[in-house]
Enzyme design. Structure first.
Site, PDB file in Angstrom:
ATOM      1  N   CYS A  52      -3.521   7.525  -1.557  1.00 42.17           N
ATOM      2  CA  CYS A  52      -4.851   7.609  -2.169  1.00 42.17           C
ATOM      3  C   CYS A  52      -5.913   8.060  -1.170  1.00 42.17           C
ATOM      4  CB  CYS A  52      -5.276   6.256  -2.731  1.00 42.17           C
ATOM      5  SG  CYS A  52      -3.930   5.127  -3.016  1.00 42.17           S
ATOM      6  N   GLU A  77      -0.432   1.926  10.035  1.00 44.91           N
ATOM      7  CA  GLU A  77      -1.636   2.596  10.543  1.00 44.91           C
ATOM      8  C   GLU A  77      -1.416   3.176  11.944  1.00 44.91           C
ATOM      9  OE1 GLU A  77      -2.140  -0.232   8.590  1.00 44.91           O
ATOM     10  OE2 GLU A  77      -3.188   0.889   7.033  1.00 44.91           O
ATOM     11  N   CYS A 117       0.865  -1.188   0.000  1.00 42.42           N
ATOM     12  CA  CYS A 117       0.000   0.000   0.000  1.00 42.42           C
ATOM     13  C   CYS A 117       0.897   1.233   0.000  1.00 42.42           C
ATOM     14  CB  CYS A 117      -0.889  -0.033   1.238  1.00 42.42           C
ATOM     15  SG  CYS A 117      -1.740   1.502   1.593  1.00 42.42           S
ATOM     16  N   CYS A 173      -5.323  -1.141  -6.800  1.00 43.19           N
ATOM     17  CA  CYS A 173      -4.170  -1.422  -5.930  1.00 43.19           C
ATOM     18  C   CYS A 173      -4.119  -2.886  -5.518  1.00 43.19           C
ATOM     19  CB  CYS A 173      -4.137  -0.486  -4.733  1.00 43.19           C
ATOM     20  SG  CYS A 173      -5.343  -0.834  -3.462  1.00 43.19           S
ATOM     21  N   GLU A 217      -6.860  -5.999   5.841  1.00 42.43           N
ATOM     22  CA  GLU A 217      -6.946  -4.705   5.156  1.00 42.43           C
ATOM     23  C   GLU A 217      -7.892  -4.817   3.957  1.00 42.43           C
ATOM     24  OE1 GLU A 217      -6.467  -0.921   3.656  1.00 42.43           O
ATOM     25  OE2 GLU A 217      -6.096  -2.681   2.442  1.00 42.43           O
ATOM     26  N   TYR A 243      -9.868  -0.211  -5.171  1.00 49.74           N
ATOM     27  CA  TYR A 243      -9.341  -1.483  -4.688  1.00 49.74           C
ATOM     28  C   TYR A 243      -9.039  -2.518  -5.767  1.00 49.74           C
ATOM     29  CZ  TYR A 243      -8.977  -0.795   0.311  1.00 49.74           C
ATOM     30  OH  TYR A 243      -8.538  -0.404   1.556  1.00 49.74           O
ATOM     31  N   THR A 249      -4.188   5.024   7.834  1.00 48.83           N
ATOM     32  CA  THR A 249      -3.148   4.566   6.920  1.00 48.83           C
ATOM     33  C   THR A 249      -2.290   5.731   6.448  1.00 48.83           C
ATOM     34  OG1 THR A 249      -4.587   2.803   6.145  1.00 48.83           O
ATOM     35  CG2 THR A 249      -2.740   3.392   4.718  1.00 48.83           C
ATOM     36  N   HIS A 283     -12.923   5.677  -2.453  1.00 45.49           N
ATOM     37  CA  HIS A 283     -11.874   4.760  -1.990  1.00 45.49           C
ATOM     38  C   HIS A 283     -12.155   3.323  -2.450  1.00 45.49           C
ATOM     39  CE1 HIS A 283      -8.091   4.450  -0.045  1.00 45.49           C
ATOM     40  NE2 HIS A 283      -8.487   3.486   0.761  1.00 45.49           N
TER      41      HIS A 283
HETATM   42 FE1  SF4 Z   1      -3.501   1.672   0.141  1.00 44.96          FE
HETATM   43 FE2  SF4 Z   1      -4.979   0.801  -1.892  1.00 44.96          FE
HETATM   44 FE3  SF4 Z   1      -6.079   2.383  -0.034  1.00 44.96          FE
HETATM   45 FE4  SF4 Z   1      -4.268   3.331  -1.801  1.00 44.96          FE
HETATM   46  S1  SF4 Z   1      -6.325   2.537  -2.251  1.00 44.96           S
HETATM   47  S2  SF4 Z   1      -4.345   3.739   0.386  1.00 44.96           S
HETATM   48  S3  SF4 Z   1      -2.877   1.591  -2.007  1.00 44.96           S
HETATM   49  S4  SF4 Z   1      -5.275   0.303   0.275  1.00 44.96           S
HETATM   50 FE    FE Z   2      -6.986   0.950   2.263  1.00 44.92          FE
END
Ligand code: SF4
Ligand code: FE
Length: 481
Positions: free
Chosen positions: A105, A259, A101, A301, A445, A298, A192, A294
């Protein structure tokens, strides 16, 4: 703060901040020098480093619609469907580079949610939050800082709203309004990237009622402001990280973002950094927008990270001499199907994105929720298949120290040898990577990051349009009311 351009600028900027942060009971003086934080800093730094490479310019930079300047895409407000699609592609690319990660973002999504919602609050109430926010956004883009999006409150007794809690601080709130600003008290969990961000954009944690005005709050706070305290979380195998041992699998970039619990112990925030203060009727839409933005991510990432897991599983098979076995190829094909399904969801919700009143583009919320819900399941199945392929050494592999030990190295070299030409080190590295990428932290996560599965189900019930579907069925069957 001067403009951050390079990875080195980013690390220096973190060093210059006097943040209060604790890890395992002790205050950490400089996160840039501490092994518990360095992998996460390296990962976030990639968002700076890769943006300077000409081949990634199109994905990782954008033109600010406010100033016309070239900016890092992680500070951009989406101006088109193309921007939404590029976001997902950028995340998959960064996941390929880090296997982890990269954290930036969350703040990006918070910026976009604030942009859309402040416009609508002003339209209804005649307030000037949007104009304030535009000034703040310009400064974020110019400084090229990293933000953390502060959404999840401690929430205390879940059966009670914020104003009915025994301890009123269990939801982040305004405790004092002054002529020059507000005083904020409370905490945010699961933050995060907070340990290596510059500022936090505080947001409401859920839809709130009239009695919860003090909790309907959006504001930006530097993470070294007086009264901000962080407590960094433990992670699976983090002693391996602190030992700087290759046993952690991905020592360079970590397994997930680090975190923190972020505590606001009566923090003063000037009015120019306050973007919602008491407009409870906008809390629900704010949370929905941030969550959708968000959840859109997913398949990008987690899809990208899973590509590395597929590669590692295939390498493990190759090193063992099983890569050509039909059942191994079938499992790799199944993993590919699951990953591309996740990616397809992220691309689809982006392609179906629409313009909001503010002019910013927003992904399709139903499809974004489907994407995240699939992640809560598929990542477990992808991990299960990786375990199946890699074999029992995942749970029993001796440590890096044994591999380097004068006394026992020779035995491991002999008995870990497989296909001719494969070194024991290579086998060790691949097995360790799979072990750590499929451990509890990355899986949890995937389950709870961007909201637990039940929060996506709630959205299905709201956005699924069961009434329209009932009408379709009745029409087909010739049933009249
Ligand atoms: Fe992390 Fe994915 Fe969230 Fe970006 S979108 S902060 S890489 S978990
Ligand atoms: Fe996340």
């Amino acid at each position: 703060m001067e403009r951050i351009v390079t990875k080195e600028d980013y690390v220096r900027s973190l060093k210059e901040m006097d943040r209060v942060i604790y890890y395992r009971g002790e205050r950490v003086k400089d996160v840039t020098e501490h092994p518990a934080f360095i992998p996460h800093i390296n990962s976030a730094a990639k968002t700076y480093e890769l943006a300077l490479r000409p081949e990634y310019e199109d994905l990782l930079t954008a033109t600010s619609h406010l100033t016309g300047e070239k900016i890092n895409r992680f500070t951009h407000i989406h101006q088109s469907v193309d921007d939404l699609v590029k976001k997902v592609k950028a995340l998959r690319l960064l996941a390929h580079e880090t296997g982890s990660c990269f954290q930036r973002c969350v703040g990006w999504d918070a910026l976009n949610a604030t942009y859309m919602t402040t416009y609508e609050i002003d339209e209804k109430h005649g307030t000037d939050y949007h104009a304030r926010f535009l000034e703040y956004l310009k400064s974020v883009q110019r400084r090229n800082i990293m933000l953390v999006g502060g959404m999840t409150d401690p929430k205390g007794d879940r059966s009670r709203p914020p104003s009915q809690q025994k301890d009123p601080d269990l939801f982040t709130r305004v405790v004092e309004k002054r002529s020059d600003g507000i005083v904020v008290r409370g905490a945010k969990f699961h933050q995060t990237g907070a340990a290596n961000s510059h500022e936090i954009l505080v947001m409401p944690t859920m839809a709130m009622g009239e009695d919860d005005k003090d909790y309907a709050l959006v504001c930006a706070i530097p993470l070294d402001a007086p009264g901000v305290i962080q407590i960094f979380g433990r992670q699976t195998n983090d002693e391996r990280k602190v030992e700087c041992s290759a046993d952690i699998g991905n020592l360079e970039y970590g397994l997930i973002g680090g975190e923190s619990v972020v505590i606001f112990d009566d923090v003063f925030v000037p009015w120019e950094r306050v973007f919602m203060c008491g407009e409870t009727e906008f809390t629900g839409i704010f949370v929905e927008r941030f969550a959708t933005l968000h959840r859109q991510n997913y398949g990008g990432c987690k899809g990208g990270v899973s590509d590395i897991l597929i590669g590692a599983a295939a390498l493990a098979a190759q090193y063992q001499g099983t890569l050509k076995a039909s059942h191994i190829r079938d499992k790799l094909a199944e993993m590919t199907h699951l990953v591309e399904t996740l990616y397809a969801g992220s691309i689809a919700c982006s392609a179906m994105g629409q313009k909001t009143k503010s002019g910013a583009y927003y992904p399709d919320p139903l499809l974004a929720n489907c994407t995240k819900y699939n992640v809560t399941k598929h990542i477990y199945e992808i991990s299960r298949l990786a375990h199946d392929i890699a074999g029992g050494l995942l749970a029993t592999m001796p440590s890096e120290r044994d591999l380097k030990s004068e006394e026992v190295r020779k035995y491991l070299e002999k008995y870990l040898s497989t296909v001719e030409g494969v070194s024991p080190e290579a086998r060790f590295k691949v097995v360790r990577l799979i072990e750590n990428m499929t451990g509890v932290a990355p899986l949890a996560e995937s389950m709870h990051g961007a909201g637990s599965p039940q929060t996506q189900k709630v959205m299905y019930a709201r956005l699924g349009r069961f009434d329209v579907k009932m009408t379709l069925a009745k029409k087909l069957l010739g049933i009249e009311d």
